[in-house]
Design a protein around this motif. Structure first.
Motif, mmCIF file in Angstrom:
data_model
loop_
_atom_site.group_PDB
_atom_site.id
_atom_site.type_symbol
_atom_site.label_atom_id
_atom_site.label_comp_id
_atom_site.label_asym_id
_atom_site.label_seq_id
_atom_site.Cartn_x
_atom_site.Cartn_y
_atom_site.Cartn_z
ATOM 1 N N GLY A 29 0.867 -1.174 0.000
ATOM 2 C CA GLY A 29 0.000 0.000 0.000
ATOM 3 C C GLY A 29 0.902 1.222 0.000
ATOM 4 O O GLY A 29 0.973 1.967 -0.968
ATOM 5 N N HIS A 30 1.630 1.394 1.087
ATOM 6 C CA HIS A 30 2.618 2.481 1.149
ATOM 7 C C HIS A 30 3.698 2.254 0.098
ATOM 8 O O HIS A 30 4.132 3.169 -0.581
ATOM 9 C CB HIS A 30 3.223 2.554 2.544
ATOM 10 N N SER A 31 4.108 1.003 -0.016
ATOM 11 C CA SER A 31 5.062 0.601 -1.056
ATOM 12 C C SER A 31 4.793 -0.864 -1.378
ATOM 13 O O SER A 31 4.230 -1.590 -0.558
ATOM 14 C CB SER A 31 6.514 0.804 -0.591
ATOM 15 N N PRO A 32 5.216 -1.308 -2.561
ATOM 16 C CA PRO A 32 4.933 -2.690 -2.955
ATOM 17 C C PRO A 32 5.589 -3.735 -2.050
ATOM 18 O O PRO A 32 5.072 -4.829 -1.888
ATOM 19 C CB PRO A 32 5.487 -2.804 -4.368
ATOM 20 N N GLU A 33 6.711 -3.392 -1.457
ATOM 21 C CA GLU A 33 7.452 -4.365 -0.647
ATOM 22 C C GLU A 33 7.214 -4.208 0.856
ATOM 23 O O GLU A 33 7.875 -4.863 1.658
ATOM 24 C CB GLU A 33 8.949 -4.274 -0.950
ATOM 25 N N SER A 34 6.260 -3.396 1.256
ATOM 26 C CA SER A 34 6.007 -3.179 2.683
ATOM 27 C C SER A 34 5.658 -4.478 3.400
ATOM 28 O O SER A 34 4.928 -5.312 2.876
ATOM 29 C CB SER A 34 4.854 -2.193 2.881
ATOM 30 N N ILE A 35 6.188 -4.597 4.616
ATOM 31 C CA ILE A 35 5.853 -5.745 5.458
ATOM 32 C C ILE A 35 5.426 -5.241 6.832
ATOM 33 O O ILE A 35 5.725 -4.110 7.232
ATOM 34 C CB ILE A 35 7.031 -6.737 5.621
ATOM 35 N N SER A 36 4.727 -6.106 7.537
ATOM 36 C CA SER A 36 4.417 -5.914 8.944
ATOM 37 C C SER A 36 4.863 -7.181 9.656
ATOM 38 O O SER A 36 5.080 -8.215 9.026
ATOM 39 C CB SER A 36 2.914 -5.693 9.137
ATOM 40 N N LEU A 37 5.008 -7.093 10.961
ATOM 41 C CA LEU A 37 5.450 -8.232 11.758
ATOM 42 C C LEU A 37 4.389 -8.552 12.799
ATOM 43 O O LEU A 37 3.984 -7.681 13.580
ATOM 44 C CB LEU A 37 6.786 -7.923 12.432
ATOM 45 N N TRP A 38 3.925 -9.802 12.812
ATOM 46 C CA TRP A 38 2.870 -10.243 13.717
ATOM 47 C C TRP A 38 3.458 -11.007 14.888
ATOM 48 O O TRP A 38 4.170 -11.990 14.701
ATOM 49 C CB TRP A 38 1.878 -11.119 12.960
ATOM 50 N N ASP A 39 3.156 -10.546 16.075
ATOM 51 C CA ASP A 39 3.530 -11.212 17.316
ATOM 52 C C ASP A 39 2.268 -11.920 17.810
ATOM 53 O O ASP A 39 1.415 -11.313 18.474
ATOM 54 C CB ASP A 39 4.020 -10.172 18.321
ATOM 55 N N SER A 40 2.124 -13.199 17.469
ATOM 56 C CA SER A 40 0.891 -13.928 17.786
ATOM 57 C C SER A 40 0.711 -14.134 19.286
ATOM 58 O O SER A 40 -0.417 -14.151 19.778
ATOM 59 C CB SER A 40 0.849 -15.268 17.049
ATOM 60 N N ALA A 41 1.801 -14.277 20.029
ATOM 61 C CA ALA A 41 1.702 -14.509 21.474
ATOM 62 C C ALA A 41 1.098 -13.313 22.197
ATOM 63 O O ALA A 41 0.436 -13.461 23.225
ATOM 64 C CB ALA A 41 3.078 -14.837 22.051
ATOM 65 N N ASN A 42 1.319 -12.123 21.665
ATOM 66 C CA ASN A 42 0.812 -10.898 22.293
ATOM 67 C C ASN A 42 -0.301 -10.240 21.471
ATOM 68 O O ASN A 42 -0.747 -9.148 21.815
ATOM 69 C CB ASN A 42 1.954 -9.912 22.515
ATOM 70 N N ASN A 43 -0.697 -10.873 20.378
ATOM 71 C CA ASN A 43 -1.750 -10.383 19.494
ATOM 72 C C ASN A 43 -1.518 -8.932 19.077
ATOM 73 O O ASN A 43 -2.395 -8.082 19.198
ATOM 74 C CB ASN A 43 -3.135 -10.559 20.123
ATOM 75 N N LEU A 44 -0.315 -8.671 18.598
ATOM 76 C CA LEU A 44 -0.013 -7.329 18.108
ATOM 77 C C LEU A 44 0.722 -7.414 16.778
ATOM 78 O O LEU A 44 1.371 -8.408 16.461
ATOM 79 C CB LEU A 44 0.776 -6.522 19.134
ATOM 80 N N ILE A 45 0.562 -6.355 16.014
ATOM 81 C CA ILE A 45 1.212 -6.250 14.709
ATOM 82 C C ILE A 45 2.047 -4.987 14.680
ATOM 83 O O ILE A 45 1.555 -3.900 15.004
ATOM 84 C CB ILE A 45 0.168 -6.238 13.576
ATOM 85 N N LEU A 46 3.310 -5.140 14.337
ATOM 86 C CA LEU A 46 4.185 -3.993 14.081
ATOM 87 C C LEU A 46 3.958 -3.659 12.609
ATOM 88 O O LEU A 46 4.475 -4.334 11.721
ATOM 89 C CB LEU A 46 5.637 -4.361 14.377
ATOM 90 N N SER A 47 3.128 -2.645 12.369
ATOM 91 C CA SER A 47 2.595 -2.403 11.029
ATOM 92 C C SER A 47 3.472 -1.529 10.139
ATOM 93 O O SER A 47 3.083 -1.217 9.012
ATOM 94 C CB SER A 47 1.185 -1.823 11.120
ATOM 95 N N GLY A 48 4.627 -1.148 10.607
ATOM 96 C CA GLY A 48 5.567 -0.414 9.758
ATOM 97 C C GLY A 48 4.961 0.831 9.147
ATOM 98 O O GLY A 48 4.294 1.615 9.824
ATOM 99 N N ASP A 49 5.160 1.008 7.846
ATOM 100 C CA ASP A 49 4.657 2.181 7.133
ATOM 101 C C ASP A 49 3.233 2.006 6.629
ATOM 102 O O ASP A 49 2.680 2.902 6.022
ATOM 103 C CB ASP A 49 5.560 2.508 5.936
ATOM 104 N N TYR A 50 2.631 0.841 6.871
ATOM 105 C CA TYR A 50 1.277 0.619 6.369
ATOM 106 C C TYR A 50 0.220 1.365 7.193
ATOM 107 O O TYR A 50 -0.666 2.002 6.648
ATOM 108 C CB TYR A 50 0.936 -0.882 6.327
ATOM 109 N N LEU A 51 0.286 1.279 8.516
ATOM 110 C CA LEU A 51 -0.745 1.860 9.380
ATOM 111 C C LEU A 51 -0.098 2.452 10.617
ATOM 112 O O LEU A 51 0.639 1.762 11.323
ATOM 113 C CB LEU A 51 -1.757 0.770 9.781
#
Length: 147
Positions: free
Chosen positions: A28-50
């Protein structure tokens, strides 16, 4: 000087000494943008997306169509208790966390932009309101991106 030895792919697990993060492709922000999901804590490090403040959807490679597709993917994959932490924080003061409602508001705003029902302000970038904590800054040329 340093060089990259490995690029993580969507689905890869990153182990950080007792905390595992899963790579999610979030263009969205860029074609290669990623986010990182921490399933144990139910959180997402959403980077430049959100993140709180103005989302940059006017830089080269940005895509409103991808922003919408990613919002759909995240809303369908993660629950209402998931917390999102972005890479930037403009305002308001306090923890820079967002939630399901913020992501849902982004999706609604993107659908309204796509259908010509949400008007922005300014010439470039055009500023679209999302909610009290988020705005979307878009290149008006990207509006043709929907086709």
């Amino acid at each position: 000087i340093w060089k990259v030895d490995h690029w993580w792919a969507p689905g890869d697990k990153i182990e950080l000494g007792g905390r595992d993060l899963i790579v999610i492709h979030t263009p969205g922000h860029s074609p290669e943008s990623i986010s990182l999901w921490d399933s144990a804590n139910n959180l997402i490090l959403s980077g430049d997306y959100l993140y709180t403040g103005p989302l940059y959807a006017f830089v080269p490679g940005s895509s409103l169509k991808d922003y919408l597709s990613t919002a759909d993917q995240l809303l369908s994959r993660f629950d209402q208790a998931t917390v999102y932490f972005g890479a930037h924080r403009i305002s308001p003061p306090g923890p820079p966390e967002l939630n399901y409602e913020d992501l849902s508001d982004l999706k609604t705003a993107l659908e309204q932009i796509k259908n010509g029902k949400l008007e922005g302000e300014g010439l470039w970038p055009v500023i679209y309101p999302v909610n009290q904590r988020i705005t979307l800054l878009a290149d008006p040329g990207f509006l043709q991106d929907w086709e």
